[in-house]
Design an enzyme around this catalytic site. Structure first.
Site, PDB file in Angstrom:
ATOM      1  N   SER A 122      97.482   9.200  39.254  1.00  0.00           N
ATOM      2  CA  SER A 122      96.087   9.648  39.125  1.00  0.00           C
ATOM      3  C   SER A 122      95.227   8.569  38.494  1.00  0.00           C
ATOM      4  O   SER A 122      95.683   7.816  37.635  1.00  0.00           O
ATOM      5  CB  SER A 122      95.988  10.919  38.287  1.00  0.00           C
ATOM      6  N   LYS A 176     101.784  16.500  38.981  1.00  0.00           N
ATOM      7  CA  LYS A 176     100.528  15.983  39.568  1.00  0.00           C
ATOM      8  C   LYS A 176      99.730  17.109  40.225  1.00  0.00           C
ATOM      9  O   LYS A 176      98.497  17.146  40.144  1.00  0.00           O
ATOM     10  CB  LYS A 176     100.833  14.877  40.593  1.00  0.00           C
ATOM     11  N   HIS A 179      98.061  18.923  37.505  1.00  0.00           N
ATOM     12  CA  HIS A 179      96.964  18.044  37.053  1.00  0.00           C
ATOM     13  C   HIS A 179      95.735  18.254  37.935  1.00  0.00           C
ATOM     14  O   HIS A 179      94.618  18.422  37.447  1.00  0.00           O
ATOM     15  CB  HIS A 179      97.444  16.583  37.112  1.00  0.00           C
ATOM     16  N   ASN A 180      95.961  18.281  39.235  1.00  0.00           N
ATOM     17  CA  ASN A 180      94.825  18.435  40.155  1.00  0.00           C
ATOM     18  C   ASN A 180      94.208  19.829  40.070  1.00  0.00           C
ATOM     19  O   ASN A 180      92.994  19.981  40.200  1.00  0.00           O
ATOM     20  CB  ASN A 180      95.256  18.136  41.593  1.00  0.00           C
ATOM     21  N   GLU A 183      92.065  19.661  37.218  1.00  0.00           N
ATOM     22  CA  GLU A 183      90.915  18.819  37.639  1.00  0.00           C
ATOM     23  C   GLU A 183      89.878  19.679  38.379  1.00  0.00           C
ATOM     24  O   GLU A 183      88.681  19.633  38.078  1.00  0.00           O
ATOM     25  CB  GLU A 183      91.466  17.708  38.529  1.00  0.00           C
ATOM     26  N   LYS A 253      91.257  18.647  49.532  1.00  0.00           N
ATOM     27  CA  LYS A 253      92.415  18.236  50.339  1.00  0.00           C
ATOM     28  C   LYS A 253      93.591  19.180  50.143  1.00  0.00           C
ATOM     29  O   LYS A 253      94.607  19.029  50.786  1.00  0.00           O
ATOM     30  CB  LYS A 253      92.813  16.805  49.990  1.00  0.00           C
TER      31      LYS A 253
HETATM   32  N1  LIG Z   1      91.946   8.578  46.635  1.00  0.00           N
HETATM   33  C1  LIG Z   1      92.324   9.063  45.452  1.00  0.00           C
HETATM   34  O1  LIG Z   1      91.533   9.130  44.478  1.00  0.00           O
HETATM   35  C2  LIG Z   1      93.718   9.511  45.240  1.00  0.00           C
HETATM   36  C3  LIG Z   1      94.593   9.731  46.303  1.00  0.00           C
HETATM   37  N2  LIG Z   1      95.866  10.127  46.056  1.00  0.00           N
HETATM   38  C4  LIG Z   1      96.806  10.358  47.144  1.00  0.00           C
HETATM   39  O2  LIG Z   1      97.329   9.100  47.558  1.00  0.00           O
HETATM   40  C5  LIG Z   1      97.634   9.118  48.967  1.00  0.00           C
HETATM   41  C6  LIG Z   1      96.837   8.012  49.646  1.00  0.00           C
HETATM   42  O3  LIG Z   1      95.474   8.276  49.435  1.00  0.00           O
HETATM   43  P1  LIG Z   1      94.331   7.203  49.724  1.00  0.00           P
HETATM   44  O4  LIG Z   1      94.790   5.838  49.384  1.00  0.00           O
HETATM   45  O5  LIG Z   1      93.115   7.739  49.069  1.00  0.00           O
HETATM   46  O6  LIG Z   1      94.196   7.352  51.291  1.00  0.00           O
HETATM   47  P2  LIG Z   1      93.551   6.344  52.364  1.00  0.00           P
HETATM   48  O7  LIG Z   1      93.145   7.167  53.507  1.00  0.00           O
HETATM   49  O8  LIG Z   1      92.529   5.484  51.711  1.00  0.00           O
HETATM   50  O9  LIG Z   1      94.760   5.409  52.788  1.00  0.00           O
HETATM   51  C7  LIG Z   1      95.897   5.904  53.434  1.00  0.00           C
HETATM   52  C8  LIG Z   1      96.650   4.736  54.016  1.00  0.00           C
HETATM   53  O10 LIG Z   1      97.821   5.229  54.632  1.00  0.00           O
HETATM   54  C9  LIG Z   1      97.963   4.589  55.897  1.00  0.00           C
HETATM   55  N3  LIG Z   1      98.746   5.440  56.797  1.00  0.00           N
HETATM   56  C10 LIG Z   1      98.422   6.658  57.254  1.00  0.00           C
HETATM   57  N4  LIG Z   1      99.403   7.143  58.031  1.00  0.00           N
HETATM   58  C11 LIG Z   1     100.376   6.198  58.056  1.00  0.00           C
HETATM   59  C12 LIG Z   1     101.627   6.115  58.678  1.00  0.00           C
HETATM   60  N5  LIG Z   1     102.109   7.125  59.401  1.00  0.00           N
HETATM   61  N6  LIG Z   1     102.347   4.976  58.498  1.00  0.00           N
HETATM   62  C13 LIG Z   1     101.872   3.981  57.734  1.00  0.00           C
HETATM   63  N7  LIG Z   1     100.681   3.998  57.102  1.00  0.00           N
HETATM   64  C14 LIG Z   1      99.949   5.110  57.269  1.00  0.00           C
HETATM   65  C15 LIG Z   1      96.546   4.379  56.374  1.00  0.00           C
HETATM   66  O11 LIG Z   1      96.517   3.368  57.351  1.00  0.00           O
HETATM   67  P3  LIG Z   1      95.386   3.390  58.513  1.00  0.00           P
HETATM   68  O12 LIG Z   1      94.075   3.347  57.801  1.00  0.00           O
HETATM   69  O13 LIG Z   1      95.694   2.176  59.276  1.00  0.00           O
HETATM   70  O14 LIG Z   1      95.615   4.673  59.246  1.00  0.00           O
HETATM   71  C16 LIG Z   1      95.871   3.965  55.085  1.00  0.00           C
HETATM   72  O15 LIG Z   1      96.015   2.584  54.839  1.00  0.00           O
HETATM   73  C17 LIG Z   1      97.280  10.533  49.427  1.00  0.00           C
HETATM   74  O16 LIG Z   1      98.412  11.341  49.350  1.00  0.00           O
HETATM   75  C18 LIG Z   1      96.247  10.980  48.405  1.00  0.00           C
HETATM   76  O17 LIG Z   1      96.159  12.383  48.309  1.00  0.00           O
HETATM   77  C19 LIG Z   1      96.359  10.270  44.787  1.00  0.00           C
HETATM   78  C20 LIG Z   1      95.553  10.050  43.724  1.00  0.00           C
HETATM   79  C21 LIG Z   1      94.164   9.695  43.845  1.00  0.00           C
HETATM   80  O1  LIG Z   2      94.553  13.326  43.359  1.00  0.00           O
HETATM   81  C1  LIG Z   2      93.394  13.021  43.226  1.00  0.00           C
HETATM   82  C2  LIG Z   2      92.845  12.769  41.896  1.00  0.00           C
HETATM   83  O2  LIG Z   2      93.722  13.108  40.893  1.00  0.00           O
HETATM   84  C3  LIG Z   2      92.549  12.920  44.439  1.00  0.00           C
HETATM   85  O3  LIG Z   2      91.306  12.352  44.196  1.00  0.00           O
HETATM   86  C4  LIG Z   2      92.458  14.197  45.182  1.00  0.00           C
HETATM   87  O4  LIG Z   2      92.328  13.909  46.549  1.00  0.00           O
HETATM   88  C5  LIG Z   2      91.330  15.079  44.781  1.00  0.00           C
HETATM   89  O5  LIG Z   2      91.469  16.319  45.415  1.00  0.00           O
HETATM   90  P1  LIG Z   2      90.402  16.930  46.437  1.00  0.00           P
HETATM   91  O6  LIG Z   2      90.143  15.858  47.477  1.00  0.00           O
HETATM   92  O7  LIG Z   2      91.068  18.130  46.971  1.00  0.00           O
HETATM   93  O8  LIG Z   2      89.171  17.222  45.622  1.00  0.00           O
END
Ligand SMILES: NC(=O)C1=CN([C@@H]2O[C@H](COP(=O)(O)OP(=O)(O)OC[C@H]3O[C@@H](n4cnc5c(N)ncnc54)[C@H](OP(=O)(O)O)[C@@H]3O)[C@@H](O)[C@H]2O)C=CC1
Ligand SMILES: O=C(CO)[C@H](O)[C@H](O)COP(=O)(O)O
Length: 462
Positions: A122, A176, A179-180, A183, A253
């Site tokens: 996070s 986690k 946590h969400n 959140e 999400k």
């Molecule tokens: N954004 C946030 O604040 C937070 C996100 N998370 C979690 O972290 C994870 C990633 O989130 P986030 O970085 O925001 O997402 P993004 O959409 O920014 O990035 C996801 C990445 O995964 C790649 N991808 C998707 N499918 C595949 C696949 N089958 N094989 C290989 N690569 C793949 C995408 O590539 P391409 O673009 O080429 O499809 C992209 O680079 C999620 O589970 C999210 O819920 C956790 C904490 C905080």
């Molecule tokens: O994990 C997170 C932060 O801790 C992500 O930002 C998460 O995607 C937030 O949830 P939602 O998109 O459902 O508001």
């Protein structure tokens, strides 16, 4: 690292900044190249477009992390890794996967001979780059291999890393998820406080000042900090403040909903989280809300004239309700720890949340001390220090709810928090009547207060 999106790219660059040689995989050549160009000078970062190339260059046991969307992408990545990995290699899912998926994957990968860990991360984009809160769980042997790196890249509070082993199986993803859920709940409460303060006549500059001031005191938190900032953000398209042109339909999400669903399954009330999920849902019903607004007018009772008094009441109400959110989340972890056989060290979970994550707050120190004193505490509300804070805010919590109800302002999160509190602190609830009704229509039996056993009555029609 597989998945060079918001989280994967930034976490990988963070690892490189801490001296680790890293490789990132993306099918897209441009993204793989961009990773290398965005790396800090002197760091060892490589971007590749072939998974085989990445795996073949890793030291054994190979440590592969993925940050891809939850669900099928995680299974797809695992499938493509299987033929490339060897026994002892470690795969980490750092995304927001559902914990039951993680449990399934742990079992499946064990059969294939390698380790799979669910690790919650996070902190969003900035946190991933400079120091997130990290919630690992599962395989302890695998954790020993990645611990030094996770400690290096995590946020630090008082010099201590915001990462700790949080339990067996899918505990990392479970913590986690909760946590969400917290959140979601705190964000809902802050949005309700915003609505109340707007109704009291505050403009965006005043809102900025109020949240900034709150954030400087014992309520200090990341979510208050960003809230204060949001009110100052201009919109280059309209010339207005950006907040005033953002639609009120909130997306999600799913992690908040999962928390509520699991709380129901566990039999632990998490009413503020439930409410936050429902309020996001109702926000999406924009067309119906517009129709209803035309039918049902707001009551003509304004919030009070004494603006300063009202601001301080809302401040207390927000802190009261925020504490209830953490109490509900921690009660859930307390119960899940044994019910799902995860052995979650609750004080450690609080310690990990003190820095780097979205729900970091000055309150976490108080909660951590409470749990350190009594790690088996089923609910934070039973701690004396927490109780003192709650008792000090209770009067204003009630005052705010009365005013919100009279003015017709939606404050479901605040109301859920107070209702939970009032039920939790009630020695006697009216649910004896529910028991009587169940027995009346369905012979479900009831217990008595004056003798043990189960009883059934042939209820009389009068
Ligand atoms: N954004 C946030 O604040 C937070 C996100 N998370 C979690 O972290 C994870 C990633 O989130 P986030 O970085 O925001 O997402 P993004 O959409 O920014 O990035 C996801 C990445 O995964 C790649 N991808 C998707 N499918 C595949 C696949 N089958 N094989 C290989 N690569 C793949 C995408 O590539 P391409 O673009 O080429 O499809 C992209 O680079 C999620 O589970 C999210 O819920 C956790 C904490 C905080
Ligand atoms: O994990 C997170 C932060 O801790 C992500 O930002 C998460 O995607 C937030 O949830 P939602 O998109 O459902 O508001």
């Amino acid at each position: 690292m597989i998945g060079l999106g918001v989280m994967g790219r930034n976490l990988l660059l963070n690892m490189a900044d801490h001296g680790f040689a890293v490789i990132g995989f993306d099918k897209d050549t441009e993204k793989a190249k961009a990773l290398e160009t965005s790396a800090s000078a002197g760091t060892r970062v490589k971007g590749v477009v072939a998974l085989e190339e990445m795996i073949s260059q890793l030291q054994r046991p190979r440590r592969v992390m993925m940050l891809v969307p939850a669900g099928k992408p995680v299974d797809d990545v695992l499938e493509s890794l299987k033929p490339l990995l060897e026994p002892g290699d470690i795969v980490i899912d750092g995304g927001n996967s559902h914990y039951t998926d993680t449990l399934r994957r742990v079992t499946a990968t064990k059969e294939a001979g390698f380790h799979f860990m669910g690790v919650g991360v996070s902190g969003g984009e900035q946190g991933a780059r400079t120091g997130p809160s990290i919630m690992p769980g599962g395989d302890q042997e695998a954790y020993a291999h990645v611990k030094p790196m996770l400690e290096a890249i995590s946020a630090k509070v008082d010099g201590e890393p915001c990462v700790a082993y949080l339990g067996k199986g899918a505990a990392g993803h479970y913590v986690k998820m909760v946590h969400n859920g917290i959140e979601y709940a705190i964000m809902q409460l802050i949005s309700e406080s915003y609505r109340l303060l707007k109704a009291a006549g505050l403009d965006n500059d005043q809102l900025h000042e109020v949240y900034k001031k709150w954030n400087e005191g014992d309520m200090q938190s990341f979510l208050l900090e960003i809230t204060a900032d949001i009110f100052l953000q201009p919109d280059d398209k309209s010339g207005l403040r950006l907040i005033d042109v953002i639609s009120d339909k909130a997306g999600s999400k799913g992690t908040g909903k999962w928390t509520s669903q699991d709380a129901m399954d566990l039999g632990v009330p998490a009413t503020v989280i439930d409410t936050a999920v429902s309020m996001r849902t109702i926000s999406a019903f924009r067309d119906e809300r517009v129709q209803a607004a035309a039918i049902y007018k707001e009551p003509k009772i304004p919030v009070p004239a004494d603006q300063q008094l009202f601001i301080s009441q809302v401040q207390d109400a927000l802190q009261f309700a925020t504490i209830i959110c953490y109490a509900q989340g921690m009660a859930m972890l307390h119960s899940a720890s044994s019910a799902l056989d995860m052995d979650i060290p609750l004080p450690q979970a609080l310690k990990v949340w003190r820095g780097g994550c979205i729900i970091r707050s000055a309150l976490l120190g108080t909660f951590y001390n409470a749990m350190q004193q009594s790690p088996g505490l089923p609910n934070l509300l039973l701690n004396a220090t927490v109780a003192d804070i709650i008792k000090g805010k209770e009067h204003n919590m009630r005052a705010v709810i009365v005013q919100a109800a009279q003015a017709g302002l939606p404050a479901a999160g605040f109301m859920a928090a107070l209702s939970y509190f009032d039920a939790y602190r009630s020695e006697k609830l009216p649910t004896n009547l529910v028991q009587a009704q169940r027995d009346y229509f369905g012979a479900h039996t009831y217990q008595r207060i004056d003798m043990p056993g189960s009883f059934h009555t042939s209820w009389q029609h009068h």
